[in-house]
Write an enzyme that holds these catalytic residues in place. Structure first.
Site, PDB file in Angstrom:
ATOM      1  CB  SER A  19      -0.894   0.012   1.208  1.00 10.73           C
ATOM      2  OG  SER A  19      -0.024   0.179   2.317  1.00 10.73           O
ATOM      3  CE  LYS A  23      -4.954   1.635  -3.987  1.00 17.99           C
ATOM      4  NZ  LYS A  23      -4.406   1.551  -2.688  1.00 17.99           N
ATOM      5  CB  ILE A  25      -1.007  10.314  -7.040  1.00 15.94           C
ATOM      6  CG1 ILE A  25      -0.759  10.856  -5.639  1.00 15.94           C
ATOM      7  CG2 ILE A  25      -0.467  11.471  -7.796  1.00 15.94           C
ATOM      8  CD1 ILE A  25      -1.279  12.132  -5.159  1.00 15.94           C
ATOM      9  CE  LYS A 192      15.921  -9.030  -8.835  1.00 18.33           C
ATOM     10  NZ  LYS A 192      16.289 -10.160  -9.912  1.00 18.33           N
ATOM     11  N   PRO A 195       7.267  -9.074  -7.975  1.00 18.64           N
ATOM     12  CG  PRO A 195       8.381  -7.653  -6.344  1.00 18.64           C
ATOM     13  CD  PRO A 195       8.655  -8.201  -7.651  1.00 18.64           C
ATOM     14  CD  GLN A 197       6.977 -11.622 -13.773  1.00 16.02           C
ATOM     15  OE1 GLN A 197       6.635 -12.845 -13.533  1.00 16.02           O
ATOM     16  NE2 GLN A 197       8.043 -11.169 -13.872  1.00 16.02           N
ATOM     17  CB  CYS A 387     -10.299  25.236  12.543  1.00 18.75           C
ATOM     18  SG  CYS A 387     -11.977  24.501  13.281  1.00 18.75           S
ATOM     19  CD  GLN A 391     -11.895  26.448  18.472  1.00 18.51           C
ATOM     20  OE1 GLN A 391     -11.430  25.700  18.916  1.00 18.51           O
ATOM     21  NE2 GLN A 391     -13.207  26.232  17.764  1.00 18.51           N
ATOM     22  NE  ARG A 467     -17.153  17.034  19.341  1.00 16.14           N
ATOM     23  CZ  ARG A 467     -17.792  16.229  18.472  1.00 16.14           C
ATOM     24  NH1 ARG A 467     -19.112  16.498  18.252  1.00 16.14           N
ATOM     25  NH2 ARG A 467     -17.215  15.402  17.968  1.00 16.14           N
ATOM     26  CG  HIS A 512     -10.772  23.329   8.422  1.00 13.24           C
ATOM     27  ND1 HIS A 512      -9.808  22.837   9.016  1.00 13.24           N
ATOM     28  CD2 HIS A 512     -11.888  22.918   9.279  1.00 13.24           C
ATOM     29  CE1 HIS A 512      -9.943  22.549  10.360  1.00 13.24           C
ATOM     30  NE2 HIS A 512     -11.127  22.501  10.324  1.00 13.24           N
ATOM     31  CD  GLU A 514      -7.371  23.759   6.442  1.00 11.34           C
ATOM     32  OE1 GLU A 514      -7.762  24.751   6.131  1.00 11.34           O
ATOM     33  OE2 GLU A 514      -7.612  22.742   7.104  1.00 11.34           O
TER      34      GLU A 514
END
Ligand code: GLN
Length: 537
Positions: A19, A23, A25, A192, A195, A197, A387, A391, A467, A512, A514
């Site tokens: 993992s 994937k 991207i 190699k 893996p 395959q 956020c 505060q 919250r 947020h 961003e």
């Protein structure tokens, strides 16, 4: 007979070997190539967790929790999708096993399957297929990324569901893309392919024959691995792309296009093919790889500094704002918890040209964040608060001007001067999933304020996930504290934005922003911040 609706084409993206090979991207990049060909594209991540959504996952482990405009708490890949496709996705773009199972079990309780034995196959797999099909409806193309690695026990129902979709809809309407990893052995100087395959064999053993293969590697492999990969995986050579690590992730769409993947996908799915317009990608890659004349240093006062994925969207928004302002940005991760006591770290803040306090939950590191905001107020260092960053800024302003006990409910539940407190409807909900104030909410910006100047408009909408709020009882004190609430909810009840009145750039939002920033269109709050940082450097 009515004419049947347009047939959506489905692209399934799976991963093998291990993992974290990109994937997300890859899926996003394929989406951007198709969008650049004038097609309408939707995209969805299927995660094999038993969580309902990403809201309760540990960000140190899973990275940022991205929030969609309609208030879903999703996997960070949805953020990549939004940035790569330059679109606003919905809750449907993030599907976790927990939701699927709970809907199936809910259906069983309400009698949907009366008399039937409810099973993974067909009930769970059918429900997955219905959900995927509904999400793709009315788009030209729908891309579905299956989280995890093929062969994992947990993702088997997703794999079976997409296999069945492939059979039902046929090869003209479905395409399977497998992302694999190719290790490089330094000792023998070879790449190699074994893996990869094996990973393809694993996928085939579950009944899926990949149409395209994306071979990720750390270094650039020689072209000679292509025939070998093709021979032993059975994937045609033209449908294999070699994808060594890129200098910037924004190069990936261009690399896949250069490898011919955009054309292969369009041809196989019979999509109308128009020459893709990749000019904006070329501009982004150029900016991202330019070495500018000057460099600014921005400190992010953070709790999770071991996994920077936790602040993915903040990081991307800062970088794109820096590119737009033609400077290199050196992002310094400052451990908020250490900042609470470590004198050396405290004096190291003088090396920063700007300070950003991002979102966060819980008590840990809060005093360090307050300290950073106090420092920025006193020394007139540009500050951007997101956020939690708003505060902590309010507490800092109160403390700096005499209210020493100013605190927030998260820091001291019983504190006498809780200038930040739970919103009325949030008091009993702490630690429960999906219950925060989430998604888009509007705000009005005060005429003549910094916030209004930065946005260039009075009415704004931003995504939220919190919250707590500014306690209204203390609002009359703000002027004395040297701040003002320059953004309010339209009914005036909630403080959405604050700024310092005597400061070059001290601006914080309860939202947020961003999440809405784009690589080629930085969010105005970030761009304004970066410009102030440049002026200060
Ligand atoms: N913990 C704070 C709240 O719940 C801030 C949340 C955030 O930064 N997203 O209000």
């Amino acid at each position: 007979m009515a004419r049947s609706a347009k047939q959506t084409k489905f692209i399934f993206v799976t991963g093998g070997v291990l993992s974290g090979v990109g994937k997300g991207i890859t899926a996003a990049s394929i989406g951007s190539l198709l969008k650049a060909r004038g097609l309408s594209v939707n995209i969805q991540k299927c995660d094999p967790y038993l969580n309902m959504d990403a809201g309760t996952l540990n960000p140190a482990e899973h990275g940022e929790c991205f929030v969609t405009h309609d208030g879903a708490e999703t996997d960070l890949d949805v953020g990549h999708y939004e940035r790569f496709l330059d679109t606003e996705l919905t809750a449907a773009s993030s599907l976790m096993s927990g939701r699927i199972l709970s809907e199936v079990i809910g259906g069983e309780r309400s009698g949907r399957y009366l008399g039937q034995t409810v099973q993974f196959i067909p009930h769970v797999t059918d429900h997955i297929q219905r959900t995927i099909a509904a999400t793709g409806k009315s788009f030209d193309v729908h891309i579905i990324e299956i989280g995890g690695t093929v062969g994992d026990y947990e993702s088997l129902s997703f794999i079976e569901a997409i296999r069945e979709m492939g059979v039902n809809l046929g090869p003209d309407n479905c395409l399977f893309v497998h992302v694999v990893y190719m290790p490089y052995l330094g000792a023998s100087g070879e790449f190699k392919t074994k893996p990869a395959q094996n990973a393809v064999r694993e996928l085939r053993s579950l009944g899926i024959v990949p149409d395209a293969l994306i071979a990720r590697s750390e270094l650039k492999p020689p072209k000679s691995v292509l025939p070998k990969l093709s021979m032993f995986t059975g994937v045609e050579r033209e449908a294999i792309a070699l994808l060594p690590n890129a200098k910037t992730i924004y190069e990936v769409p261009l690399s896949l296009e250069a490898a011919g993947i955009g054309d292969v996908v369009s041809r196989r799915l019979g999509l109308r093919s128009q020459k893709p317009d990749l000019a904006s990608w070329q501009r982004v890659v150029k900016s991202a790889s330019t070495r500018y004349r000057s460099t600014i240093k921005v400190g992010i006062i953070a709790k999770y500094i071991d996994n920077q994925d936790t602040y993915m969207s903040v990081f991307e928004a800062l970088r794109s704002a820096a590119w737009a302002a033609d400077v290199n940005i050196d992002i310094v991760w400052v451990n908020a918890e250490s900042l609470e006591k470590d004198k050396n770290l405290r004096s190291a803040l003088t090396a920063l040209d700007g300070i950003l306090v991002p979102g966060g939950f819980g008590r840990r590191g809060l005093e360090g964040k307050i300290f950073a905001a106090q420092y920025s107020l006193t020394n007139k260092v540009p500050y951007l608060g997101l956020c939690l960053g708003l505060q902590m800024a309010v507490i800092a302003a109160a403390r700096n001007t005499g209210l020493k006990g100013a605190t927030s409910v998260e820091l001291n539940e019983k504190g006498a001067s809780r200038v930040i407190d739970y919103m009325a409807d949030q008091k009993d909900k702490a630690f429960t999933g999906g219950s925060m104030r989430l998604g888009n909410y509007p705000a009005k910006l005060e005429q003549g304020s910094l916030a209004r100047r930065v946005y260039g408009q009075e009415n704004i909408i931003e995504r939220h996930r919190h919250r707590c709020e500014c306690a209204n009882a203390y609002r009359p004190k703000y002027a004395k504290w040297g701040i003002k609430a320059s953004g309010l909810s339209p009914d005036g009840h909630l403080v959405e934005m604050i700024e310092a009145t005597d400061h070059p750039y001290f601006l914080a939002t309860q939202a947020h922003p961003e999440f809405r920033s784009r690589p080629n269109r930085p969010h105005p709050m970030f761009l304004g911040f970066i410009k102030a940082v440049i002026a200060n450097s």
